[in-house]
Design a protein around this motif. Structure first.
Motif, PDB file in Angstrom:
ATOM      1  N   ASN A 194      -0.035 -14.432 -33.561  1.00  0.00           N
ATOM      2  CA  ASN A 194       1.011 -14.490 -31.689  1.00  0.00           C
ATOM      3  C   ASN A 194       1.140 -15.228 -31.298  1.00  0.00           C
ATOM      4  O   ASN A 194       1.032 -16.713 -31.912  1.00  0.00           O
ATOM      5  N   GLY A 195       2.744 -15.719 -30.235  1.00  0.00           N
ATOM      6  CA  GLY A 195       3.112 -16.701 -29.712  1.00  0.00           C
ATOM      7  C   GLY A 195       2.708 -17.929 -29.544  1.00  0.00           C
ATOM      8  O   GLY A 195       3.074 -19.260 -29.281  1.00  0.00           O
ATOM      9  N   PHE A 196       1.162 -17.264 -29.070  1.00  0.00           N
ATOM     10  CA  PHE A 196       0.808 -19.177 -28.456  1.00  0.00           C
ATOM     11  C   PHE A 196      -0.214 -19.361 -29.412  1.00  0.00           C
ATOM     12  O   PHE A 196      -0.659 -20.239 -29.233  1.00  0.00           O
ATOM     13  N   GLY A 197      -0.081 -19.316 -30.472  1.00  0.00           N
ATOM     14  CA  GLY A 197      -0.763 -19.596 -32.105  1.00  0.00           C
ATOM     15  C   GLY A 197      -1.993 -19.630 -32.153  1.00  0.00           C
ATOM     16  O   GLY A 197      -2.926 -20.252 -32.455  1.00  0.00           O
ATOM     17  N   ILE A 198      -2.507 -17.773 -31.124  1.00  0.00           N
ATOM     18  CA  ILE A 198      -3.808 -17.509 -31.931  1.00  0.00           C
ATOM     19  C   ILE A 198      -3.444 -16.256 -32.571  1.00  0.00           C
ATOM     20  O   ILE A 198      -2.848 -15.640 -31.658  1.00  0.00           O
ATOM     21  N   VAL A 199      -4.364 -15.661 -32.147  1.00  0.00           N
ATOM     22  CA  VAL A 199      -5.019 -14.064 -32.634  1.00  0.00           C
ATOM     23  C   VAL A 199      -4.405 -13.415 -31.965  1.00  0.00           C
ATOM     24  O   VAL A 199      -5.010 -13.812 -30.683  1.00  0.00           O
ATOM     25  N   HIS A 200      -3.284 -12.270 -32.041  1.00  0.00           N
ATOM     26  CA  HIS A 200      -3.068 -11.577 -31.372  1.00  0.00           C
ATOM     27  C   HIS A 200      -4.048 -10.597 -31.136  1.00  0.00           C
ATOM     28  O   HIS A 200      -4.829 -10.064 -31.389  1.00  0.00           O
ATOM     29  N   GLY A 201      -4.565 -10.099 -29.764  1.00  0.00           N
ATOM     30  CA  GLY A 201      -5.393  -9.351 -29.528  1.00  0.00           C
ATOM     31  C   GLY A 201      -5.553  -8.115 -29.706  1.00  0.00           C
ATOM     32  O   GLY A 201      -6.722  -7.489 -29.820  1.00  0.00           O
ATOM     33  N   GLY A 202      -3.991  -7.570 -30.331  1.00  0.00           N
ATOM     34  CA  GLY A 202      -4.297  -6.149 -30.976  1.00  0.00           C
ATOM     35  C   GLY A 202      -5.015  -5.840 -32.198  1.00  0.00           C
ATOM     36  O   GLY A 202      -5.937  -4.807 -32.175  1.00  0.00           O
ATOM     37  N   ILE A 203      -5.531  -7.175 -32.293  1.00  0.00           N
ATOM     38  CA  ILE A 203      -6.418  -7.149 -33.778  1.00  0.00           C
ATOM     39  C   ILE A 203      -7.801  -6.939 -33.747  1.00  0.00           C
ATOM     40  O   ILE A 203      -8.161  -6.514 -34.270  1.00  0.00           O
ATOM     41  N   ALA A 204      -8.347  -8.103 -33.195  1.00  0.00           N
ATOM     42  CA  ALA A 204      -9.878  -7.612 -32.333  1.00  0.00           C
ATOM     43  C   ALA A 204      -9.527  -6.076 -32.137  1.00  0.00           C
ATOM     44  O   ALA A 204     -10.641  -5.521 -32.499  1.00  0.00           O
ATOM     45  N   PHE A 205      -8.851  -5.802 -31.199  1.00  0.00           N
ATOM     46  CA  PHE A 205      -9.129  -4.619 -30.584  1.00  0.00           C
ATOM     47  C   PHE A 205      -8.860  -3.830 -32.223  1.00  0.00           C
ATOM     48  O   PHE A 205      -9.776  -2.599 -31.855  1.00  0.00           O
ATOM     49  N   SER A 206      -7.865  -3.504 -32.448  1.00  0.00           N
ATOM     50  CA  SER A 206      -8.668  -2.646 -34.373  1.00  0.00           C
ATOM     51  C   SER A 206      -8.971  -3.429 -35.069  1.00  0.00           C
ATOM     52  O   SER A 206      -9.649  -1.525 -35.415  1.00  0.00           O
ATOM     53  N   LEU A 207      -9.673  -3.900 -35.337  1.00  0.00           N
ATOM     54  CA  LEU A 207     -10.704  -3.684 -35.772  1.00  0.00           C
ATOM     55  C   LEU A 207     -11.876  -3.251 -35.215  1.00  0.00           C
ATOM     56  O   LEU A 207     -12.966  -2.220 -35.946  1.00  0.00           O
ATOM     57  N   ALA A 208     -11.825  -3.288 -33.414  1.00  0.00           N
ATOM     58  CA  ALA A 208     -13.221  -2.505 -32.916  1.00  0.00           C
ATOM     59  C   ALA A 208     -13.138  -1.269 -33.342  1.00  0.00           C
ATOM     60  O   ALA A 208     -13.929  -0.926 -33.234  1.00  0.00           O
ATOM     61  N   ASP A 209     -11.464  -0.780 -33.192  1.00  0.00           N
ATOM     62  CA  ASP A 209     -11.569   0.512 -32.789  1.00  0.00           C
ATOM     63  C   ASP A 209     -11.766   1.245 -34.441  1.00  0.00           C
ATOM     64  O   ASP A 209     -12.084   2.209 -34.368  1.00  0.00           O
ATOM     65  N   SER A 210     -11.881   0.567 -35.290  1.00  0.00           N
ATOM     66  CA  SER A 210     -12.075   0.908 -37.082  1.00  0.00           C
ATOM     67  C   SER A 210     -13.479   0.942 -36.580  1.00  0.00           C
ATOM     68  O   SER A 210     -14.420   2.494 -37.336  1.00  0.00           O
ATOM     69  N   ALA A 211     -14.369  -0.074 -36.174  1.00  0.00           N
ATOM     70  CA  ALA A 211     -15.855   0.231 -36.298  1.00  0.00           C
ATOM     71  C   ALA A 211     -16.133   0.900 -35.348  1.00  0.00           C
ATOM     72  O   ALA A 211     -16.650   1.467 -35.662  1.00  0.00           O
ATOM     73  N   PHE A 212     -15.358   1.978 -34.209  1.00  0.00           N
ATOM     74  CA  PHE A 212     -15.663   2.376 -33.160  1.00  0.00           C
ATOM     75  C   PHE A 212     -15.228   3.670 -34.659  1.00  0.00           C
ATOM     76  O   PHE A 212     -15.911   4.499 -33.992  1.00  0.00           O
ATOM     77  N   ALA A 213     -14.618   4.366 -34.225  1.00  0.00           N
ATOM     78  CA  ALA A 213     -14.078   5.036 -36.198  1.00  0.00           C
ATOM     79  C   ALA A 213     -14.801   6.092 -36.807  1.00  0.00           C
ATOM     80  O   ALA A 213     -15.507   6.663 -37.119  1.00  0.00           O
ATOM     81  N   PHE A 214     -15.360   5.097 -37.809  1.00  0.00           N
ATOM     82  CA  PHE A 214     -16.497   5.228 -38.259  1.00  0.00           C
ATOM     83  C   PHE A 214     -17.903   5.343 -37.454  1.00  0.00           C
ATOM     84  O   PHE A 214     -18.242   6.171 -38.771  1.00  0.00           O
ATOM     85  N   ALA A 215     -18.119   4.951 -36.859  1.00  0.00           N
ATOM     86  CA  ALA A 215     -19.542   5.368 -36.127  1.00  0.00           C
ATOM     87  C   ALA A 215     -19.792   6.688 -35.280  1.00  0.00           C
ATOM     88  O   ALA A 215     -20.358   7.456 -35.445  1.00  0.00           O
TER      89      ALA A 215
END
Length: 149
Positions: A50-71
């Motif tokens: 993101n604009g702060f030079g760290i990874v956008h929170g939506g990326i971690a959310f999306s990874l977790a959401d995919s794990a959630f969906a698979f489970a």
């Protein structure tokens, strides 16, 4: 020992992943799948910052959401997110390797509750996700992995 339920879980997740273009774009690798459980991994790329030079929170959310969906779908019962929440505990940076592990807390007839732990390559917890799903009466695959939906 591989059970029939675990084989079905892996078949359903493989089918989901084959059609999940966003999880493919994230670069998700399926590490482990069994009934009510999934563990997946991805490497953070520079276009995820993101604009702060760290990874956008939506990326971690999306990874977790995919794990959630698979489970929550791997019993071959189409389930959709009803409520989700995430707490970020540490920043994520380009090059970090994130692992999301989804554990089933409750498996009901119409709902399921899952907790997902997201950690980096140093096993530092970077986020915690909670997902509540609604279970439909539809299947994702029919015998031999044939698509239903």
């Amino acid at each position: 020992m591989q059970t029939e339920k675990d084989k079905l879980a892996r078949d359903v997740v493989a089918h989901m992943m084959e059609h999940d273009l966003f999880s493919q774009w994230l670069g998700i690798d399926i590490l482990e799948t069994r009934e009510g459980y999934s563990r997946i991994r991805m490497t953070v790329r520079k276009e995820m910052v993101n604009g702060f030079g760290i990874v956008h929170g939506g990326i971690a959310f999306s990874l977790a959401d995919s794990a959630f969906a698979f489970a929550c779908n791997n019993r071959n019962v189409l389930s959709v997110a009803l409520d989700t929440a995430i707490n970020f505990t540490k920043p994520v940076h380009t090059g970090d390797v994130l692992t999301a592990e989804a554990n089933e807390i409750h498996n009901g007839r119409t709902t399921g509750l899952y907790h997902i732990r997201i950690s980096n390559q140093k096993d530092h917890e970077v986020a915690f996700f909670k997902g509540l799903c609604y279970r439909t009466d539809k299947k994702l695959v029919e015998g031999e992995g044939k698509k239903c939906i």
